[in-house]
Design an enzyme around this catalytic site. Structure first.
Site, PDB file in Angstrom:
ATOM      1  N   ASP A   1      80.830  27.877  33.999  1.00 32.60           N
ATOM      2  CA  ASP A   1      80.287  27.075  32.902  1.00 32.60           C
ATOM      3  C   ASP A   1      79.773  28.003  31.797  1.00 32.60           C
ATOM      4  O   ASP A   1      80.085  27.853  30.611  1.00 32.60           O
ATOM      5  CB  ASP A   1      79.140  26.208  33.455  1.00 32.60           C
TER       6      ASP A   1
ATOM      7  N   TYR B   1      75.980  22.825  41.182  1.00 31.28           N
ATOM      8  CA  TYR B   1      76.343  21.561  40.547  1.00 31.28           C
ATOM      9  C   TYR B   1      76.657  20.469  41.562  1.00 31.28           C
ATOM     10  O   TYR B   1      77.039  19.367  41.182  1.00 31.28           O
ATOM     11  CB  TYR B   1      77.564  21.748  39.639  1.00 31.28           C
TER      12      TYR B   1
ATOM     13  N   ASP C   1      76.859  39.690  35.785  1.00 26.87           N
ATOM     14  CA  ASP C   1      76.082  40.274  34.683  1.00 26.87           C
ATOM     15  C   ASP C   1      76.883  41.380  33.996  1.00 26.87           C
ATOM     16  O   ASP C   1      76.983  41.436  32.763  1.00 26.87           O
ATOM     17  CB  ASP C   1      74.713  40.785  35.173  1.00 26.87           C
TER      18      ASP C   1
ATOM     19  N   LYS D   1      78.145  37.208  42.186  1.00 24.87           N
ATOM     20  CA  LYS D   1      76.937  38.043  42.239  1.00 24.87           C
ATOM     21  C   LYS D   1      76.658  38.304  43.723  1.00 24.87           C
ATOM     22  O   LYS D   1      75.605  37.942  44.262  1.00 24.87           O
ATOM     23  CB  LYS D   1      75.784  37.274  41.552  1.00 24.87           C
TER      24      LYS D   1
END
Ligand code: NAD
Length: 360
Positions: free
Chosen positions: A245, A124, A221, A187
């Site tokens: 988000d 972002y 995940d 991740k």
């Protein structure tokens, strides 16, 4: 003592939600000097900008703001006022509690999670290069065959400074709010340098809180699956901007949707409180949409100001009105066409009546 608070009415359904919230906050007995300022599509027509300079000046002066949602029209070059405010004021922490209130229709009960999302870095940051640009070509060349020639590129910056302050904020939030655990979500098995750094910093910060706040880590995940299967196992979760988000909406869904999801954007010097949802422009001026998310954002503002008793009373009043299920907006009725649904303003009146009853 009255608190000086900047009040941004927003656009679309913003002004009616803000008015309902202002009345409810005053119903707690806490006093405010509201500095009402305009931002968004309506003021754009007269001021030539959706974010006139007096808005940021007012927040810098008052340090606290309550904000209605603001529309970001697509493809007009009109920048997102929401993102601009967060950047301008360096509101680096987005804190979104997701809590089940009895009476809200949801697949889950007893969810009580808090997402702490980093607000300034990650994909972002706005460092992007279009397909075919000189910059994209340069990066493709550096990629040593790993990137196709016809790729557009977005850069993901994750800094030690940015990671440190957001993780620290999560642990401090946990301590201040009697929370037991902080979970870092990333991740790092794939993004070894960026997400790896995030975990590294999170582990360092976690050591400072050993014995006071527990710490664990999940890959994003796996975290998604955990959250839809066993949301009650999680407490405060800290993460980078993009994961935050996405997981904010997932967690809002666990507790009944956008109508009940409050939020806070917090920086070193100032804080801005707003609902997770947008301006729902199709309902503008209809006195129809649910004020709960913005009222609960106001409750977070009371906590930020140290008005814990007023915040507790307000949360109880909201919870009672929702549980009774009578004076609630259409989206909280079992059937959305239920003619007994009340308007934004009447739901606020019912909450104020509960506040007054509890004061007697
Ligand atoms: P939205 O949240 O405004 O509305 C999506 C749908 O959710 C609505 O059609 C409505 O059915 C429901 N909804 C939302 N708020 C509700 C409420 N309080 N009560 C009952 N139902 C509610 O999302 P969108 O349509 O994607 O966005 C509209 C505009 O808002 C866009 O321009 C977007 O950029 C902007 N936006 C602003 C903010 C912000 O101000 N922080 C946040 C998100 C989106």
């Amino acid at each position: 003592m009255a608190y000086n608070v900047t009040l941004i009415r927003g656009d679309g359904t913003g002004p009616e939600l803000v008015e309902a919230t202002r009345r409810v906050l005053e119903g707690t007995g806490v006093e405010f000097n509201w500095d009402v300022v305009e931002a968004g599509v309506d003021i754009m027509e007269t001021a030539g900008t959706p974010l006139p300079p007096n808005v940021v000046e007012s927040i810098r002066k008052n340090k606290v703001a309550l904000k209605g949602p603001i529309t970001t029209p697509i493809g007009t070059g009109f920048r997102s006022v929401n993102v601009a405010l967060r950047k301008e004021l360096d509101l680096f922490a987005c804190v979104r509690p997701c809590k089940s209130y009895p009476g809200v229709r949801s697949r889950y009960q007893n969810v009580d999670l808090v997402i702490v999302r980093e607000n300034t870095e990650d994909l972002y940051a706005g460092v992007e290069f279009p397909i075919g640009s000189a910059e994209a070509k340069q990066i493709i060349a550096m990629g040593a065959g790993k990137i196709r020639d016809d790729a557009a590129i977005s850069i993901k910056p994750i800094s030690r400074t940015g990671s440190h302050r957001i993780v620290k904020h999560a642990f401090e939030y946990a301590l201040a709010n009697n929370r037991k655990k902080v979970t870092a979500v990333a991740k790092a098995n794939i993004m070894k340098y960026t997400d790896g750094l995030f975990y590294e910093v999170a582990r360092e910060v976690a050591k400072e809180y050993e014995g006071r706040v527990a710490y664990d880590e999940w890959l994003v995940d796996a975290m998604c699956m955990q959250l839809v299967q066993k949301p009650e196992n999680y407490d405060v979760m800290v993460m980078e901007n993009l994961y935050g988000d996405i997981l904010s909406d997932l967690c809002a869904g666990l507790v009944g949707g956008l109508g009940v999801a409050p939020g806070a954007n917090i920086g070193e010097d100032s804080a801005l409180f707003e609902a997770t949802h947008g301006s729902a422009p199709k309902y503008k001026g209809q006195n129809k949409v649910n004020p709960t998310a913005l009222i609960l954002s106001g409750m977070l503002m009371l906590r930020y100001l140290g008005e814990m008793d007023a915040a507790d009373r307000l949360e109880r009043a909201v919870s009672e009105v929702i549980e009774e299920g009578k004076d609630v907006t259409y989206d909280m009725k079992p059937n959305r066409d239920d003619p007994t649904a009340v308007g934004t303003s009447q739901m606020a009146d019912a909450i104020i009546a509960k506040l007054h009853a509890s004061a007697k």
